[in-house]
Write an enzyme that holds these catalytic residues in place. Sequence first.
Site, short mmCIF file in Angstrom:
data_model
loop_
_atom_site.label_atom_id
_atom_site.label_comp_id
_atom_site.label_asym_id
_atom_site.label_seq_id
_atom_site.Cartn_x
_atom_site.Cartn_y
_atom_site.Cartn_z
N SER A 16 0.84 -1.20 0.00
CA SER A 16 0.00 0.00 0.00
C SER A 16 0.88 1.25 0.00
O SER A 16 1.66 1.45 -0.93
CB SER A 16 -0.96 -0.05 1.20
N HIS A 70 -7.31 -6.34 1.22
CA HIS A 70 -6.15 -5.46 1.13
C HIS A 70 -4.97 -5.95 1.97
O HIS A 70 -3.83 -5.59 1.70
CB HIS A 70 -6.56 -4.06 1.59
N ASP A 77 -10.45 -9.55 -3.33
CA ASP A 77 -11.62 -8.93 -2.69
C ASP A 77 -11.28 -7.55 -2.15
O ASP A 77 -11.84 -7.11 -1.14
CB ASP A 77 -12.15 -9.83 -1.58
#
Length: 266
Positions: free
Chosen positions: A93, A245, A216
Amino acid sequence: MPVSQCNGANLYYEEEGAGRPIVFLHGAWAGLRFFEPQLMNLSDEFQTVALDFRGHGRSEKSEAGHTVPQYARDVRAFLDHQDLDEIVLVGWSLGALVAWEYVDQFGTDGIRGLVNVDMEAAPGPAGNEEAPTYDLDRFRDINRSIQADHLAFIEQTIDVSFKHPPTDDLRTTILDEDSRSPPTVKSAIIIDATLCDYREVLPDIDVPMLVCAGADEKWRSVPVVKRTADLVPEARFELFEESGHSLTVEEPEKFNQVVSDFVKSL
């Protein structure tokens, strides 16, 4: 507690094992605890290293410096202090943005490979004007939630970061980890990260890159993550069907195997 003084901030880090160094960079508001399965289980084959960005985890809560470029400079200082070379840099991320910013500032000398864990090249309106991951309304809502009720925001973040609800123990760990970055830090880094755009940087990356995405994912779509693999000349894509995530803790065994295979291929 191991700390490294980097550009005026004491950064907490952990390391295990020996061999080729794999350096893990965590996401926004998170910390290195998201890499516990990697720190321990990949250390049989490699030197595993993870650090908390300034303002996060157990690192110093500095008042200033909460930008992606500064975090990249901190990583450079950390690698120099620890004498780490020929590394594989794993960014999850926000950590992926920091890794790309590092390459933009310092090049790829000393880097053997990159791993992008569920991040797109340009999360704001510049990256996709029709359906950006972060448009102005969403950015405003996130920032207001951070400032209005910090703990409620963290709980909400956990709920949307997983495909399946985390176990009670894992949820407690994440709640503790995410609560360590104060609201001021959270708001500051989301501003800067949202405006990042590395679409012109990625095509010039001259080392192999592995791109991992959770099927997802609720923060962003899989295609925008996969697009980063399309931009890098030597890149491959891996989809994690049972993850959202937070795939480093959702599918740790698969993630560790995929990363191990990638590092051994370099």
